[in-house]
Design an enzyme around this catalytic site. Structure first.
Site, PDB file in Angstrom:
ATOM      1  N   ASP A 226       0.838  -1.075  -0.095  1.00  0.00           N
ATOM      2  CA  ASP A 226       0.091   0.028   0.109  1.00  0.00           C
ATOM      3  C   ASP A 226       0.938   1.448  -0.124  1.00  0.00           C
ATOM      4  O   ASP A 226       2.131   1.266   0.415  1.00  0.00           O
ATOM      5  CB  ASP A 226      -0.921   0.099   1.306  1.00  0.00           C
ATOM      6  CG  ASP A 226      -1.527  -1.172   1.272  1.00  0.00           C
ATOM      7  OD1 ASP A 226      -1.317  -2.036   0.636  1.00  0.00           O
ATOM      8  OD2 ASP A 226      -2.522  -1.266   2.316  1.00  0.00           O
ATOM      9  N   LYS A 227       0.295   2.546  -0.616  1.00  0.00           N
ATOM     10  CA  LYS A 227       0.959   3.591  -0.328  1.00  0.00           C
ATOM     11  C   LYS A 227       0.433   4.277   0.700  1.00  0.00           C
ATOM     12  O   LYS A 227       1.305   4.650   1.794  1.00  0.00           O
ATOM     13  CB  LYS A 227       0.566   4.601  -1.372  1.00  0.00           C
ATOM     14  CG  LYS A 227       1.115   5.988  -1.424  1.00  0.00           C
ATOM     15  CD  LYS A 227       0.873   6.898  -2.540  1.00  0.00           C
ATOM     16  CE  LYS A 227       1.532   8.218  -2.323  1.00  0.00           C
ATOM     17  NZ  LYS A 227       1.258   9.180  -3.489  1.00  0.00           N
TER      18      LYS A 227
END
Length: 680
Positions: A226-227
């Protein structure tokens, strides 16, 4: 067109009948912590930034070896192989190396020879006897002869020797750097743990590659993370020194690397068991606290519907499955236009991206658009580059997109069909038992999905553009096309009577040429939805077989998923800027006597092992992420969850089961803004 909603992609049902409750997902990126689980079942943590003594010692020994050895025996051995003039050249070169440091491009060129076997023997001599020297072959004085060139270390000068002909893959380096360094038995790949905050995997590796001066494709990893999260995962890089990477920690912001070791093989996509999540839901509220507790207990006992999350379909105003549908029915022009057309301006976060799309739409200026395109818009660049050579050739332009990216659109449409089929199965037959005609996994496999792109289904959802990095080229993706049909069977009356299978054995197919559909009426969901989009599941409607279900193997996916190692707890807090879960960096900071703090709020001098305690510790409580100073609020409640999921499962779908509300970014941003101080 607004961004995709859950109902648009078939995310419709829940496992439990419990009422939902209010909670904010990812109010801070530190509320979403992810640690990779490797193939050995070990949770990946960043525990050290130091280079282990045994590795550092080996590197020092290898680099210093040329200065301390006696090469007289090697010279005599070389005399029996080479001419006297070449022996004298080598002896003088070795004396220079011992006497004083040489420049990066210092070398000797041995006498020309047209005998390839002789040149091979020369190369092998250096590989066996003088491993700190590197050789390659350059052109001789005439077209029939070649010369062996010898140097101490690969150069990084932009100049080139007159007798050097530029070779494929060498770039502007004067020497062929393949095999240029000494890599002993412990392996040619450096493996390390990558810890990052609020950055996606490809962005972080791109930055590391730029700082190291290497291409991004030199890195290997098992899956993207994930960012808007804090994550730790394993990464490998080809022929890089641990000391060199460790030195970067002093300059990196939001990224740390550590736990170094050398291995013989690099990581490839899919080489992981899953991910461990630590998720904090803030500002939770319900009619009674019993509802929250009952929902948390139910998630652990009964799990959730294993939908493909919204991230699978993109977060922009043009969902990726619609592009996939256009490809499958052979509507090349529509597919290209959907990729290139401007997105919904209100939803677009990247103003530069919006402007360049609008510029091309209004002007049709291919050259001008290419000059403005951001690096990550790979699909758009590939299409426009093809248009520059072959205007109006839409199919050729689509085939110019890297295969992994263009097939992502098709896989997105597969996911769209699967989600709708799963919802219809739950609506029609419930969530408690299998029925005749269902498909079940009959050998206890952990996961049946063999789709390469399952590993790109990260929990980010923050980008409105289709992104792919050079990491994800055709060679980077493993071959996961084989499906073992023997692991799946159709449930019979005898199976029902004998109670051989539970609801957690239930699987549904992702359409392809080598899968079976349920023998009950659920199979009609697939055909009806596809026909509505003018797509045939068992026929190719055009000449490009790549964009056809007849050319895709297909796969199976479990309909229900239980989280493993599941824990939950209710917490109270008064300051929304204070993290409620401990990260790997927090643990390292504590071990050095430093107050834990987000890497993204520190300057580079504070981000290494030499951090000094600031005089005013209270000043660290200010959050750069929120942009406002901490202030005391009334006590709020949070629910902290820790669990592990197999790869390709979406943690947001587990959260959806708890909250009984949308997991879209827009929805939770709205909730988050309402939860900030002064908001009601």
């Amino acid at each position: 067109m607004p961004s995709v909603e859950e109902s648009d992609v078939g995310i419709l049902c829940y496992v439990s009948d419990l009422p939902g409750f209010r909670g904010v997902l990812k109010q801070r990126y530190s509320d979403f912590i992810l640690n990779e689980v490797d193939l050995d079942g070990q949770v990946v943590h960043l525990t050290s930034l130091d280079v282990p003594l045994e590795i550092a010692g080996q590197e020092i020994e290898e680099r210093s070896d040329p200065l301390n050895a006696d090469y007289s025996l090697d010279i005599e051995s070389f005399r029996g192989l080479a001419s006297d003039s070449d022996v004298e050249k080598l002896k003088g070169f070795l004396d220079q190396i011992v006497a004083e440091p040489l420049s990066n491009d210092s070398c000797i060129v041995l006498s020309p020879s047209s005998d390839k076997a002789y040149r091979t023997a020369i190369h092998n001599f250096f590989k066996e006897r003088l491993k700190f020297l590197v050789t390659d072959t350059v052109d001789g004085p005439d077209s029939l002869s070649k010369c062996v060139r010898v140097w101490l270390k690969s150069g990084n000068s932009s100049g080139r020797k007159r007798d050097s002909r530029k070779r494929k893959g060498r770039g502007d380096k004067p020497f062929d750097c393949r095999g240029s360094d000494i890599w002993p038995e412990h392996g040619k790949f450096l493996r390390f743990h990558l810890y990052k905050e609020n950055k996606d995997t490809m962005e972080a590796l791109g930055l590391l590659g730029k700082m190291l001066g290497i291409q991004s494709r030199s890195f290997g990893f098992a899956g993207t993370k994930d960012k808007r999260a804090i994550s730790t995962q394993k990464v490998t890089v080809f022929k890089q020194r641990a000391n060199k990477l460790a030195d970067l920690n002093e300059r990196l912001i939001g990224i740390k690397v550590g736990n170094f070791c050398y291995v013989h093989d690099g990581l490839a996509l899919g080489q992981l068991q899953g991910n461990q999540f630590t998720i904090t839901l803030r500002s939770i509220s319900a009619e009674t606290t019993d509802i929250i507790g009952a929902s948390a207990v139910a998630l652990g006992k009964t799990g959730f519907i294993n939908y493909f999350g919204l991230q699978r379909f993109g977060s922009g105003s043009i969902p990726t499955h619609l592009i996939g549908a256009a490809l499958l029915r052979g509507d090349w022009r529509t597919a290209v236009n959907m990729i290139l057309d401007p997105r919904d301006v209100i939803l677009t976060q990247k103003d530069a991206t919006s402007k360049v799309r609008k510029y091309y739409k209004e002007t049709g200026d291919i050259g001008g658009t290419l000059r403005q395109l951001p690096y990550h818009m790979v699909a758009e660049r590939a299409i426009l580059s093809c248009f520059k050579k072959s205007p109006g050739n839409y199919l050729q332009a689509l085939l110019g997109i890297p295969r992994t990216l263009r097939m992502m659109f098709v896989h997105s449409y597969q996911s769209f069909l699967w989600n709708h089929a799963a919802s219809m199965r739950v609506k029609k037959y419930g969530v408690h038992k299998v029925v005749v005609g269902d498909l079940v996994c009959c050998n206890g496999q952990e996961t049946l999905e063999e789709n390469t792109f399952s590993h790109f289904g990260c929990e980010d959802g923050s980008s409105n553009d289709i992104r792919i990095d050079s990491l994800l080229d055709d060679a980077a993706a493993p071959n996961h096309s084989k499906v073992n049909d023997a692991t799946v069977k159709v449930v019979s009356e005898d199976d029902i009577v004998a109670a051989r299978y539970t609801i957690y054995d239930l699987v549904l197919p992702l359409p392809g040429s080598r899968i079976a559909y349920p023998s009950n009426d659920i199979q009609e969901v697939y055909h009806a939805l596809a026909e509505n989009d003018n797509i045939k599941l068992k026929e190719c409607a055009h000449k490009s077989k790549e964009f056809s279900f007849t050319n895709i193997t297909g796969a199976y996916r479990r309909v229900f998923q239980k989280p493993k190692d599941y824990k939950w707890e209710l917490l109270s807090y008064t300051d929304s800027n204070i993290p409620l879960a401990e990260t790997d960096w927090d643990v390292i900071s504590k071990s050095h006597g430093i107050k834990p703090q987000s890497l993204s709020t520190l300057n580079p001098d504070q981000c290494n092992n030499k951090i000094q305690l600031p005089e005013d510790m209270d000043s660290l409580s200010e959050s750069k992420e929120s942009g406002v100073a901490s202030e005391l609020q009334e006590s709020s409640q949070a629910l902290k969850l820790t669990f592990t999921l197999p790869s390709s499962c979406y943690a947001t779908m587990a959260i959806r089961e708890l909250l009984k509300s949308s997991t879209s970014v827009a929805f939770h941003k709205a909730l988050s803004s309402q939860s900030l101080p002064g908001k009601t």
